[in-house]
Design a protein around this motif. Structure first.
Motif, PDB file in Angstrom:
ATOM      1  N   LEU A   1       8.669  -7.362 -11.013  1.00 31.41           N
ATOM      2  CA  LEU A   1       7.351  -6.982 -10.462  1.00 31.41           C
ATOM      3  C   LEU A   1       6.261  -8.126 -10.253  1.00 31.41           C
ATOM      4  CD1 LEU A   1       8.652  -4.129 -10.727  1.00 31.41           C
ATOM      5  CD2 LEU A   1       6.368  -3.222 -11.220  1.00 31.41           C
ATOM      6  N   LEU A   2       5.157  -7.961  -9.692  1.00 31.16           N
ATOM      7  CA  LEU A   2       4.372  -8.921  -9.501  1.00 31.16           C
ATOM      8  C   LEU A   2       3.503  -9.349 -10.776  1.00 31.16           C
ATOM      9  CD1 LEU A   2       1.203  -7.702  -9.127  1.00 31.16           C
ATOM     10  CD2 LEU A   2       2.444  -7.101  -6.990  1.00 31.16           C
ATOM     11  N   SER A   3       3.517  -8.253 -11.653  1.00 27.56           N
ATOM     12  CA  SER A   3       2.875  -8.593 -12.975  1.00 27.56           C
ATOM     13  C   SER A   3       3.795  -9.065 -13.970  1.00 27.56           C
ATOM     14  CB  SER A   3       2.750  -7.142 -13.386  1.00 27.56           C
ATOM     15  OG  SER A   3       3.531  -6.079 -13.265  1.00 27.56           O
TER      16      SER A   3
ATOM     17  N   LEU B   1       9.921  -7.301  -6.371  1.00 19.50           N
ATOM     18  CA  LEU B   1       9.371  -6.064  -5.563  1.00 19.50           C
ATOM     19  C   LEU B   1       8.235  -6.353  -4.899  1.00 19.50           C
ATOM     20  CD1 LEU B   1      10.512  -2.895  -5.179  1.00 19.50           C
ATOM     21  CD2 LEU B   1       8.430  -2.331  -6.793  1.00 19.50           C
ATOM     22  N   SER B   2       7.900  -7.444  -4.194  1.00 16.45           N
ATOM     23  CA  SER B   2       6.512  -7.971  -3.741  1.00 16.45           C
ATOM     24  C   SER B   2       6.921  -8.905  -2.768  1.00 16.45           C
ATOM     25  CB  SER B   2       5.757  -8.511  -4.732  1.00 16.45           C
ATOM     26  OG  SER B   2       6.272  -9.551  -5.259  1.00 16.45           O
ATOM     27  N   VAL B   3       6.040  -9.117  -1.796  1.00 14.12           N
ATOM     28  CA  VAL B   3       5.943 -10.362  -0.787  1.00 14.12           C
ATOM     29  C   VAL B   3       5.411 -11.440  -1.247  1.00 14.12           C
ATOM     30  CG1 VAL B   3       3.796  -9.410   0.365  1.00 14.12           C
ATOM     31  CG2 VAL B   3       5.779 -10.993   1.553  1.00 14.12           C
ATOM     32  N   GLY B   4       4.620 -11.375  -2.510  1.00  9.34           N
ATOM     33  CA  GLY B   4       3.752 -12.558  -2.889  1.00  9.34           C
ATOM     34  C   GLY B   4       4.601 -12.977  -4.193  1.00  9.34           C
ATOM     35  N   PHE B   5       4.796 -14.154  -4.234  1.00 13.47           N
ATOM     36  CA  PHE B   5       5.573 -14.824  -5.429  1.00 13.47           C
ATOM     37  C   PHE B   5       4.943 -16.015  -6.161  1.00 13.47           C
ATOM     38  CE2 PHE B   5       6.211 -16.621  -1.063  1.00 13.47           C
ATOM     39  CZ  PHE B   5       6.277 -18.086  -1.300  1.00 13.47           C
TER      40      PHE B   5
ATOM     41  N   VAL C   1       7.945  -5.265   5.377  1.00 17.52           N
ATOM     42  CA  VAL C   1       8.203  -3.707   5.011  1.00 17.52           C
ATOM     43  C   VAL C   1       6.704  -3.245   4.544  1.00 17.52           C
ATOM     44  CG1 VAL C   1      10.528  -3.884   4.729  1.00 17.52           C
ATOM     45  CG2 VAL C   1       9.173  -4.018   2.754  1.00 17.52           C
ATOM     46  N   LEU C   2       5.673  -4.262   4.029  1.00 21.84           N
ATOM     47  CA  LEU C   2       4.723  -3.691   3.451  1.00 21.84           C
ATOM     48  C   LEU C   2       3.420  -4.078   4.360  1.00 21.84           C
ATOM     49  CD1 LEU C   2       4.082  -6.602   2.359  1.00 21.84           C
ATOM     50  CD2 LEU C   2       4.683  -5.702   0.124  1.00 21.84           C
ATOM     51  N   THR C   3       3.564  -4.822   5.527  1.00 24.25           N
ATOM     52  CA  THR C   3       2.594  -5.337   6.171  1.00 24.25           C
ATOM     53  C   THR C   3       1.777  -4.156   6.708  1.00 24.25           C
ATOM     54  OG1 THR C   3       3.926  -7.424   6.886  1.00 24.25           O
ATOM     55  CG2 THR C   3       2.334  -6.613   8.260  1.00 24.25           C
TER      56      THR C   3
ATOM     57  N   SER D   1      -5.604 -10.484  -0.866  1.00 27.32           N
ATOM     58  CA  SER D   1      -4.435 -11.128  -1.057  1.00 27.32           C
ATOM     59  C   SER D   1      -4.258 -11.304  -2.681  1.00 27.32           C
ATOM     60  CB  SER D   1      -4.944 -12.770  -0.513  1.00 27.32           C
ATOM     61  OG  SER D   1      -5.914 -13.309  -1.159  1.00 27.32           O
ATOM     62  N   ARG D   2      -4.899 -12.312  -3.336  1.00 28.62           N
ATOM     63  CA  ARG D   2      -4.660 -12.204  -4.801  1.00 28.62           C
ATOM     64  C   ARG D   2      -6.100 -12.611  -5.514  1.00 28.62           C
ATOM     65  NH1 ARG D   2      -0.503  -9.925  -4.237  1.00 28.62           N
ATOM     66  NH2 ARG D   2       1.518 -10.899  -5.013  1.00 28.62           N
ATOM     67  N   GLY D   3      -6.325 -12.194  -6.516  1.00 25.63           N
ATOM     68  CA  GLY D   3      -7.467 -12.162  -7.147  1.00 25.63           C
ATOM     69  C   GLY D   3      -7.920 -13.670  -7.304  1.00 25.63           C
TER      70      GLY D   3
ATOM     71  N   PRO E   1      -7.582  -0.864  -7.075  1.00 25.37           N
ATOM     72  CA  PRO E   1      -6.567  -1.325  -8.390  1.00 25.37           C
ATOM     73  C   PRO E   1      -5.222  -1.837  -7.563  1.00 25.37           C
ATOM     74  CG  PRO E   1      -6.753   1.153  -8.230  1.00 25.37           C
ATOM     75  CD  PRO E   1      -7.652   0.759  -7.325  1.00 25.37           C
ATOM     76  N   HIS E   2      -5.571  -2.890  -6.793  1.00 28.17           N
ATOM     77  CA  HIS E   2      -4.143  -3.185  -6.092  1.00 28.17           C
ATOM     78  C   HIS E   2      -3.364  -2.412  -5.557  1.00 28.17           C
ATOM     79  CE1 HIS E   2      -1.642  -7.095  -6.434  1.00 28.17           C
ATOM     80  NE2 HIS E   2      -1.217  -6.294  -5.223  1.00 28.17           N
ATOM     81  N   ILE E   3      -3.997  -1.666  -4.459  1.00 28.43           N
ATOM     82  CA  ILE E   3      -2.920  -0.640  -3.772  1.00 28.43           C
ATOM     83  C   ILE E   3      -2.720  -0.831  -2.396  1.00 28.43           C
ATOM     84  CG2 ILE E   3      -3.785   1.356  -5.337  1.00 28.43           C
ATOM     85  CD1 ILE E   3      -5.901   2.200  -3.343  1.00 28.43           C
ATOM     86  N   GLY E   4      -2.700  -1.959  -1.970  1.00 31.17           N
ATOM     87  CA  GLY E   4      -2.554  -2.493  -0.657  1.00 31.17           C
ATOM     88  C   GLY E   4      -1.097  -1.826  -0.060  1.00 31.17           C
ATOM     89  N   SER E   5      -0.115  -2.081  -0.644  1.00 33.99           N
ATOM     90  CA  SER E   5       1.346  -1.527  -0.087  1.00 33.99           C
ATOM     91  C   SER E   5       1.512   0.168  -0.870  1.00 33.99           C
ATOM     92  CB  SER E   5       2.368  -2.116  -0.631  1.00 33.99           C
ATOM     93  OG  SER E   5       2.488  -2.565  -1.820  1.00 33.99           O
ATOM     94  N   ALA E   6       0.548   0.834  -1.280  1.00 29.79           N
ATOM     95  CA  ALA E   6       0.781   1.878  -2.026  1.00 29.79           C
ATOM     96  C   ALA E   6       1.043   3.086  -1.012  1.00 29.79           C
ATOM     97  CB  ALA E   6      -0.116   2.163  -3.027  1.00 29.79           C
TER      98      ALA E   6
ATOM     99  N   VAL F   1      10.846   1.672   0.608  1.00 30.05           N
ATOM    100  CA  VAL F   1      11.558   0.703   1.450  1.00 30.05           C
ATOM    101  C   VAL F   1      11.563  -0.385   0.606  1.00 30.05           C
ATOM    102  CG1 VAL F   1      11.484  -0.426   3.660  1.00 30.05           C
ATOM    103  CG2 VAL F   1      11.074   2.202   3.399  1.00 30.05           C
ATOM    104  N   MET F   2      10.353  -0.900   0.009  1.00 25.37           N
ATOM    105  CA  MET F   2      10.424  -2.046  -0.686  1.00 25.37           C
ATOM    106  C   MET F   2      11.688  -2.061  -1.786  1.00 25.37           C
ATOM    107  SD  MET F   2       6.177  -2.633  -1.428  1.00 25.37           S
ATOM    108  CE  MET F   2       6.339  -3.721  -2.233  1.00 25.37           C
ATOM    109  N   SER F   3      11.649  -0.957  -2.558  1.00 22.90           N
ATOM    110  CA  SER F   3      12.621  -0.683  -3.562  1.00 22.90           C
ATOM    111  C   SER F   3      14.055  -0.988  -2.862  1.00 22.90           C
ATOM    112  CB  SER F   3      12.516   0.658  -3.908  1.00 22.90           C
ATOM    113  OG  SER F   3      13.245   0.808  -5.300  1.00 22.90           O
TER     114      SER F   3
HETATM  115  C1  DGY Z   1       2.607  -7.927  -2.819  1.00 23.81           C
HETATM  116  O1  DGY Z   1       3.894  -7.555  -2.320  1.00 23.81           O
HETATM  117  O2  DGY Z   1       2.616  -9.088  -2.948  1.00 23.81           O
HETATM  118  C2  DGY Z   1       1.718  -6.909  -3.230  1.00 23.81           C
HETATM  119  O3  DGY Z   1       0.691  -7.356  -3.934  1.00 23.81           O
HETATM  120  C3  DGY Z   1       2.167  -5.774  -3.540  1.00 23.81           C
HETATM  121  O4  DGY Z   1       2.803  -4.928  -2.761  1.00 23.81           O
END
Ligand code: DGY
Ligand code: NDP
Length: 326
Positions: free
Chosen positions: A57-59, A80-84, A105-107, A242-244, A290-295, A302-304
């Motif tokens: 995960l991103l964390s 499980l994220s688009v950010g890497f 898929v999370l756009t 985007s990111r903090g 709390p970072h819920i953009g794709s929630a 679908v991300m999973s």
């Molecule tokens: C990402 O995918 O990068 C988001 O921060 C969480 O979905």
């Protein structure tokens, strides 16, 4: 039989969609940090030993130490994220490991949340809700809880990528007059939203709403700093999904508390979670999520599934549905 199965480590409980795909494939033996909370570093270093695949995960910071702990078997990392930005790409590339991620898929979900956050921040929704609950609502008052509207405004999007573009498409019907964007290169698809490619300084000084939707890179880290905020209009609203780390939060606090800018809405912070005693949380003109953009349930499912398919592609040496070009 199980000796032939490839070993996979999953760093969290993830939606069942992905787990079902992995189990149906019958090619891997999964061990998992079976919790909704992040895997402790020591458990990650232990769990990944000898693994052929990692689903993270991103964390989870995947750096040289994690890759060393994994050893030479590791073929694929599926996030499980688009950010890497949590992955040490140079180290991963050096070792010939493939990376899967979850673009597209999370756009829609993330763009939708960004619009919600922008409206909530600009129209002061959390403050209004609070006033209803605490008795601050005494009557209808002409200047009480006024905010800023999108109609006739100039919106500036930093990073007109997949999500930036989806945000622009959703904002234009609100009557936005000008849509500015900045990034490394002009985008042909910007024509669909009448987007004007402008230098960052122009975007910052001319926008009524600034939306940050770029990726976190060494170039964008700390980009929104004192100098950035000093160029914004005092009536402008700043949104970051985007990111903090793109934002210097101390400088943002100064800009918000001194009235240099009108308000900010953040779905992402540094660190995450933001400590509950953080200064930003004392400000009425700062809305923090709390970072819920794709929630959304469906998006996370679908991300999973996509993360599982990417993992299987990497394990089996076949195409991945979404492989990151390293
Ligand atoms: C990402 O995918 O990068 C988001 O921060 C969480 O979905
Ligand atoms: P894209 O790769 O499609 O878009 C990234 C954009 O960042 C590109 O348009 C790129 O522009 C831009 N960019 C890169 N460098 C700079 C720079 N120096 N200045 C300005 N712009 C720059 O990714 P997505 O749209 O799919 O996702 C974007 C980011 O959103 C992710 O990396 C992630 O961090 C975040 N995200 C957050 C979520 C949340 O829950 N809040 C959910 C999903 C994603 P160019 O091509 O010109 O370089």
């Amino acid at each position: 039989m199980s000796g032939k199965l490839m070993k996979v480590f999953i760093t969290r409980r993830i939606p069942q969609e992905g787990m079902k795909i992995l189990s149906a494939a019958g090619v891997c033996e999964v061990s998992q940090w079976d919790s909704d909370e992040p895997v402790p570093r020591a458990e990650l270093l232990k769990g990944i030993q000898g693994a052929h695949g990692l689903l993270c995960l991103l964390s989870d910071k995947v750096d040289a130490e994690v890759l060393e702990a994994a050893g030479p078997n590791l073929k694929v990392i599926s996030t499980l994220s688009v950010g890497f930005d949590h992955l040490a790409i140079d180290e991963i590339k050096k070792r010939g490991i493939r990376v899967g991620y979850t673009p597209d898929v999370l756009t829609d979900a993330t763009a939708e949340l960004t619009v919600a956050l922008l409206l909530a921040t600009a129209r002061r929704l959390p403050e209004g809700v609070e006033e209803v609950k605490n008795g601050g609502w005494s009557s209808w008052k002409p200047l009480w809880l006024c905010g800023y509207g999108l109609s006739g405004s100039t919106v500036g999007i930093i990073g007109l990528g997949r999500i930036g573009m989806a945000i622009a498409q959703r904002l234009m019907p609100f009557g936005v007059k000008r849509l500015l964007y900045s990034g490394r290169t002009a985008k042909p698809h910007a024509a669909e939203v009448n987007g004007e490619f402008v230098p960052l300084d122009t975007l910052v000084s001319e926008s009524d709403f600034i939306v940050v939707s770029c990726s976190l890179t060494p170039e964008t880290q700390g980009m929104c700093d004192k100098s950035f905020f000093s160029k914004m209009k005092p009536t402008a609203v700043f949104i970051n999904t985007s990111r903090g780390a793109v934002v210097n939060q101390e400088h943002l606090y100064e800009a918000l508390s001194s009235g240099q800018i009108a308000a900010a809405g953040l779905d992402v912070t540094t660190p995450e979670p933001l400590p509950t005693n953080h200064r930003l949380l004392t400000l009425k003109n700062c809305v923090v999520l709390p970072h819920i953009g794709s929630a959304t349930y469906s998006t996370r499912g679908v991300m999973s599934a996509l993360a599982a398919r990417n993992l299987l592609g990497g394990l089996q040496g076949t195409d991945m549905p979404s492989e990151l070009t390293l």
